[in-house]
Design an enzyme around this catalytic site. Structure first.
Site, PDB file in Angstrom:
ATOM      1  N   CYS A 318       0.806  -1.232   0.000  1.00  9.99           N
ATOM      2  CA  CYS A 318       0.000   0.000   0.000  1.00  9.99           C
ATOM      3  C   CYS A 318       0.836   1.278   0.000  1.00  9.99           C
ATOM      4  O   CYS A 318       0.639   2.171  -0.829  1.00  9.99           O
ATOM      5  CB  CYS A 318      -0.970  -0.018   1.176  1.00  9.99           C
ATOM      6  SG  CYS A 318      -0.197   0.029   2.815  1.00  9.99           S
ATOM      7  N   HIS A 366      -2.543   1.209   6.797  1.00 12.05           N
ATOM      8  CA  HIS A 366      -2.951   1.097   5.396  1.00 12.05           C
ATOM      9  C   HIS A 366      -3.181   2.488   4.835  1.00 12.05           C
ATOM     10  O   HIS A 366      -3.540   3.418   5.562  1.00 12.05           O
ATOM     11  CB  HIS A 366      -4.218   0.253   5.254  1.00 12.05           C
ATOM     12  CG  HIS A 366      -4.561  -0.049   3.816  1.00 12.05           C
ATOM     13  ND1 HIS A 366      -3.736  -0.815   3.013  1.00 12.05           N
ATOM     14  CD2 HIS A 366      -5.605   0.336   3.036  1.00 12.05           C
ATOM     15  CE1 HIS A 366      -4.286  -0.906   1.797  1.00 12.05           C
ATOM     16  NE2 HIS A 366      -5.389  -0.214   1.792  1.00 12.05           N
ATOM     17  N   HIS A 378      -5.829   1.718  -4.402  1.00 15.90           N
ATOM     18  CA  HIS A 378      -4.938   1.198  -3.367  1.00 15.90           C
ATOM     19  C   HIS A 378      -4.543  -0.242  -3.666  1.00 15.90           C
ATOM     20  O   HIS A 378      -5.129  -0.896  -4.526  1.00 15.90           O
ATOM     21  CB  HIS A 378      -5.594   1.310  -1.980  1.00 15.90           C
ATOM     22  CG  HIS A 378      -6.750   0.372  -1.759  1.00 15.90           C
ATOM     23  ND1 HIS A 378      -7.048  -0.175  -0.532  1.00 15.90           N
ATOM     24  CD2 HIS A 378      -7.698  -0.115  -2.600  1.00 15.90           C
ATOM     25  CE1 HIS A 378      -8.111  -0.952  -0.617  1.00 15.90           C
ATOM     26  NE2 HIS A 378      -8.533  -0.931  -1.860  1.00 15.90           N
TER      27      HIS A 378
END
Length: 406
Positions: A318, A366, A378
């Protein structure tokens, strides 16, 4: 003679049980015990919802471990570079020190051959630690100016070399610690992912289908929330445009007037307003251009696999994706989510703009790149690919913050 034996009770014997009632009770108990034994394993098995929660939790833990791995990897790389630099410096200083010792040795040898100095001078000049002899005035008086300069230079170089050697030793220890942290983080990620895969492998085809249905329902709810956010943002933009238009319409009446002073004042106000607005507009335009470049890069990565610790170009995690996207726009972001969250200006989710970074979970493990209308690009988790998805993909409560890098 009469028999004293009791008469045999009537009824049929079943497996050693003398009465039908006892036989029936025994058989019923056996059946119930058998059912209970068969039912026990099923009761111990976690429900599908529990499996889903456990797997999601494991993936989040793996994400957290991944960011720790990224941090340890970055620290290790920096520490390795520092160690290499220090070792090179120590090698050069050692070479210079050896040359200085050779020069001092030639002085001592010459003095010894000519008898200009006693043998103690040679001992002093060739010693590993000549500082012990340095304070002896009778010895220093025998040295020429050039020789004194050479001795001073040697002592200085020796001290600096020892200092650098100590720094290199400490840096090597820190590097070893960083490498151990790296190994630990890597092992943690692998363990969490293996446990998640093992849990998923226990599901039947029917359970996997039900799990997919649950996931689909979550995605539909996330999409609904994204549409709601998009509507709210559109209404806010409309409100701001109307307010700006209203202010612009009122401006002429506020600045008009007769007389030189009024005209001058009006001109000055207009000029100042225009200059300020022009500067703000220019800055906004620059930020918008950078965001567009970051988004263009991110869109080009859609479909590439998530791989923990990866920074491209074939796969990403990420934070590796967001770092690479903004790098393409000429903006340098830190490697980890922990550092990226502090690399810009925090804004409310309601004011999120394309290019902003959206962070998730209390431990900030994240991140995604906002593209507008409640959506982001993402790299979600292992086993998935870079994709567009609602910022509410894991629920509204999972959103930690929104940060504008430029």
């Amino acid at each position: 003679m009469a028999s004293h034996r009791k008469p045999r009770p009537s009824g049929t014997r079943v497996a050693g049980i003398r009465t039908p009632a006892l036989a029936t009770a025994a058989l019923t108990s056996v059946a119930l015990l058998s059912q209970s034994a068969n039912a026990a394993p099923a009761d111990d098995r976690p429900s599908l919802e529990e499996v889903e929660r456990k797997v999601d939790d494991l993936y989040r833990q793996a994400g957290s471990a991944t960011e720790k791995y990224n941090a340890a990897k970055e620290k290790t790389a920096k520490q390795r570079k520092r160690v290499d630099t220090l070792l090179d410096d120590v090698a050069q200083r050692t070479q210079s020190l050896n040359e200085a010792r050779e020069e001092l040795g030639s002085f001592a040898a010459a003095q010894y051959r000519t008898g200009a100095a006693v043998p103690d001078t040679a001992t002093f000049l060739l010693a590993d630690s000549p500082q012990d002899y340095f304070d002896q005035n009778q010895l220093m008086s025998r040295l020429t100016g050039r020789q004194k300069e050479a001795v001073d230079d040697y002592i200085t170089q020796q001290s600096e070399t020892m200092k650098k050697r100590r720094e290199a030793t400490e840096s090597l220890k820190t590097l070893t610690d960083s490498q151990n942290d790296l190994k630990t983080a890597k092992a943690t990620v692998q363990k969490k992912l293996a446990t998640a895969r093992e849990l998923l492998s226990t599901l039947t085809a029917e359970e996997k289908a039900r799990l997919a249905a649950i996931e689909k329902k979550k995605q539909e709810e996330a999409a609904r929330k994204a549409e709601e956010l998009a509507r709210q943002q559109a209404e806010e933009r409309q409100r701001q445009q109307e307010a700006a238009q209203e202010q612009q319409n009122e401006a002429p009446s506020g600045t008009s007037g007769s007389g030189t002073d009024s005209g001058t004042s009006g001109s000055g106000t207009d000029s100042g307003t225009t200059g300020s607005s022009g500067g703000s507009s220019s800055a906004d335009s620059s930020s918008s251009t950078k965001a567009e470049k970051a988004l263009a890069f991110a869109r080009a990565q859609i479909g590439k696999p998530y791989v923990w610790g990866a920074t491209g170009p074939d796969s990403y995690d990420c934070s590796g994706l967001t770092q690479a996207a903004w790098k393409a726009a000429g903006v340098t972001l830190p490697r980890t989510t922990y550092d990226q969250v502090a690399a810009g200006t925090t804004v409310p989710i309601s004011q999120a703009q394309p290019g902003d970074l959206v962070f998730f979970y209390d431990d900030v493990t994240h991140v995604g790149l906002y593209i507008g209308d409640g959506m982001m690009i993402h790299a979600p988790k292992p086993g998935t690919y870079v994709r567009e998805e609602s910022v509410y993909y894991d629920g509204e409560s999972s959103i930690h913050s929104v940060v504008r890098p430029a």
